[in-house]
Design a protein around this motif. Sequence first.
Motif, PDB file in Angstrom:
ATOM      1  N   GLY A 118     -13.232  19.185  -8.524  1.00  0.00           N
ATOM      2  CA  GLY A 118     -12.302  19.493  -7.446  1.00  0.00           C
ATOM      3  C   GLY A 118     -11.210  18.470  -7.243  1.00  0.00           C
ATOM      4  N   ASN A 119     -11.156  17.413  -8.093  1.00  0.00           N
ATOM      5  CA  ASN A 119     -10.171  16.340  -7.953  1.00  0.00           C
ATOM      6  C   ASN A 119     -10.237  15.726  -6.555  1.00  0.00           C
ATOM      7  N   VAL A 120     -11.459  15.524  -6.088  1.00  0.00           N
ATOM      8  CA  VAL A 120     -11.711  14.975  -4.753  1.00  0.00           C
ATOM      9  C   VAL A 120     -12.155  13.520  -4.897  1.00  0.00           C
ATOM     10  N   THR A 121     -11.608  12.653  -4.080  1.00  0.00           N
ATOM     11  CA  THR A 121     -12.016  11.248  -4.077  1.00  0.00           C
ATOM     12  C   THR A 121     -13.240  11.097  -3.181  1.00  0.00           C
ATOM     13  N   VAL A 122     -14.310  10.540  -3.739  1.00  0.00           N
ATOM     14  CA  VAL A 122     -15.577  10.417  -3.017  1.00  0.00           C
ATOM     15  C   VAL A 122     -15.948   8.935  -2.906  1.00  0.00           C
ATOM     16  N   PHE A 123     -16.179   8.493  -1.677  1.00  0.00           N
ATOM     17  CA  PHE A 123     -16.699   7.158  -1.411  1.00  0.00           C
ATOM     18  C   PHE A 123     -18.166   7.308  -1.010  1.00  0.00           C
ATOM     19  N   VAL A 124     -19.032   6.609  -1.711  1.00  0.00           N
ATOM     20  CA  VAL A 124     -20.463   6.674  -1.442  1.00  0.00           C
ATOM     21  C   VAL A 124     -20.942   5.297  -0.993  1.00  0.00           C
ATOM     22  N   GLU A 160       1.552  10.283 -10.659  1.00  0.00           N
ATOM     23  CA  GLU A 160       0.929   9.309  -9.774  1.00  0.00           C
ATOM     24  C   GLU A 160      -0.375   9.871  -9.229  1.00  0.00           C
ATOM     25  N   ILE A 161      -1.481   9.223  -9.582  1.00  0.00           N
ATOM     26  CA  ILE A 161      -2.788   9.692  -9.118  1.00  0.00           C
ATOM     27  C   ILE A 161      -3.421   8.694  -8.161  1.00  0.00           C
ATOM     28  N   ARG A 162      -2.752   7.600  -7.871  1.00  0.00           N
ATOM     29  CA  ARG A 162      -3.275   6.619  -6.925  1.00  0.00           C
ATOM     30  C   ARG A 162      -2.677   6.838  -5.540  1.00  0.00           C
ATOM     31  N   PHE A 163      -3.422   6.462  -4.538  1.00  0.00           N
ATOM     32  CA  PHE A 163      -2.914   6.514  -3.168  1.00  0.00           C
ATOM     33  C   PHE A 163      -3.502   5.347  -2.391  1.00  0.00           C
ATOM     34  N   ALA A 221      -6.819   3.808  -4.272  1.00  0.00           N
ATOM     35  CA  ALA A 221      -7.867   4.729  -4.730  1.00  0.00           C
ATOM     36  C   ALA A 221      -7.283   5.742  -5.706  1.00  0.00           C
ATOM     37  N   VAL A 222      -8.112   6.251  -6.597  1.00  0.00           N
ATOM     38  CA  VAL A 222      -7.696   7.204  -7.623  1.00  0.00           C
ATOM     39  C   VAL A 222      -8.245   8.586  -7.273  1.00  0.00           C
ATOM     40  N   LYS A 223      -7.406   9.592  -7.376  1.00  0.00           N
ATOM     41  CA  LYS A 223      -7.840  10.962  -7.089  1.00  0.00           C
ATOM     42  C   LYS A 223      -8.906  11.394  -8.095  1.00  0.00           C
ATOM     43  N   GLY A 224      -9.954  12.025  -7.598  1.00  0.00           N
ATOM     44  CA  GLY A 224     -11.025  12.489  -8.455  1.00  0.00           C
ATOM     45  C   GLY A 224     -12.012  11.428  -8.868  1.00  0.00           C
ATOM     46  N   SER A 225     -11.978  10.267  -8.232  1.00  0.00           N
ATOM     47  CA  SER A 225     -12.873   9.167  -8.601  1.00  0.00           C
ATOM     48  C   SER A 225     -14.061   9.114  -7.650  1.00  0.00           C
ATOM     49  N   LEU A 226     -15.125   8.497  -8.127  1.00  0.00           N
ATOM     50  CA  LEU A 226     -16.334   8.285  -7.329  1.00  0.00           C
ATOM     51  C   LEU A 226     -16.531   6.786  -7.161  1.00  0.00           C
TER      52      LEU A 226
END
Length: 456
Positions: free
Chosen positions: A204-210, A67-70, A85-90
């Motif tokens: 870094g498998n970081v979720t980034v919101f821009v 599971e990579i969504r949260f 949101a998906v982990k590691g997504s922009l």
Amino acid sequence: MKSKTMFFCTECGNETPKWAGRCSACGAWNSIVEQPEQKKSLKIGKKPFNKTSVKLENITDLHGDEEIRFSTGMRELDRVLGGGAVKGSLVLVGGAPGIGKSTLMLQICKKLGEQFRVLYISGEESVHQLKLRAKRLQAESDSLYVLSETNLGDVIECVYEERPDVIIVDSIQTLYDEELNSPAGSVGQVKNCTMKLMQLAKEGNVTVFVIGHVNKDGFIAGPKVLEHMVDCVLYFEGEQHMAYRILRAAKNRFGATNEIGVFEMMDCGLREVEKPSEMLLSGRPEDAPGSCVTCVMEGARPVLAEIQALIAPSNANYPRRTCNGLDTNRASMLLAVLEKRGKLKVSQCDAFFNIIGGLTLDEPAADLATLVAIASSYLDKPIPAKLAAVGEVGLSGEVRSISHAQQRLGEVHRLGFTKCIIPAQQLDKLRTPKDLQLIPVKNVGQVLQLLVHDAL
């Protein structure tokens, strides 16, 4: 060696070696700006890429069942993202300044802070201003950290030290990279900063919101030049003087792009509107000419929308055609069909169309309701308040079948409508809801006959 000069389109990001008044890719006028070509760096902060560490992996050996969504804490936002949101997504959140992008991002921080370390980076507000806004929105959390910085190098160094799970950048136009000589907000700076944030998210498998601002002039590089770089593009739409906002996905690598989320702007922030049909139909006048309700599909959600049309005699040689929320070419086609097949002289009339609530209708299922609204306004015949219409109209005046007809009828019935005009060929394939009368029609002529004889 003299540096080479490139030109970029601020609307679509297309690159060209020469300046032009019009972009050859998207057709936008006065959107080409000059930008010196910069040497691309392979570094993120002080951490260099090691080319020898690159290795291939067989796709069959990868595990995709984890599971990579949260959840972000907002069901409407999760719906647009495709389930969370998906982990590691922009993720790029675009929209006009003041529409509510920063408010939405700050509101989700409290829920995200329950399970993740969240870093909110603002180049537009101080940390004390963020504190006041978070307090007003009740978004304070022990796991929420704020940083007021515009230097991308310092931002990435802070990320390496703190190791957050979720990063929110507000906004991308305020960040700048010292390696580039251009000012913050230029095409080169926006693209370079976004590229480094994307590499940071993937490594870094970081979720980034821009957050990215869009202006009407198009002279400042906005989200259009970044759409091909990010995983998901969300656009916040709505008028600033109206309370309702619509969030829709223009691109989503991890889900559908036809879902929408509806919010209401209030004093304490954005409130989710779980039943947008009721919101869009509130305040609708009863038995008013030129108004008809249709049901459109926004992803898997059926939504009722009110279509208004005003047909008035014109003294000009070229009658006006004004559309708000409706495709102008589609409206002109329906006017031509109504004149040719329905014998109504609408070509010498001004035509105004409006979709209530800020929705944009782009599917053919709204054709029949648009045509009914036009004829109702031209004939000055009111449409019953409890009548809806769904169907596609062809150039021969025929009414054609539509998809998801059963779901549309279910939403029409749930909102208390008692009659619905549908394509005749779909009548036998549908389960008629209780207390809902279906009116089958085959062509435009039958619709006009029902309207003229008050049989609707």
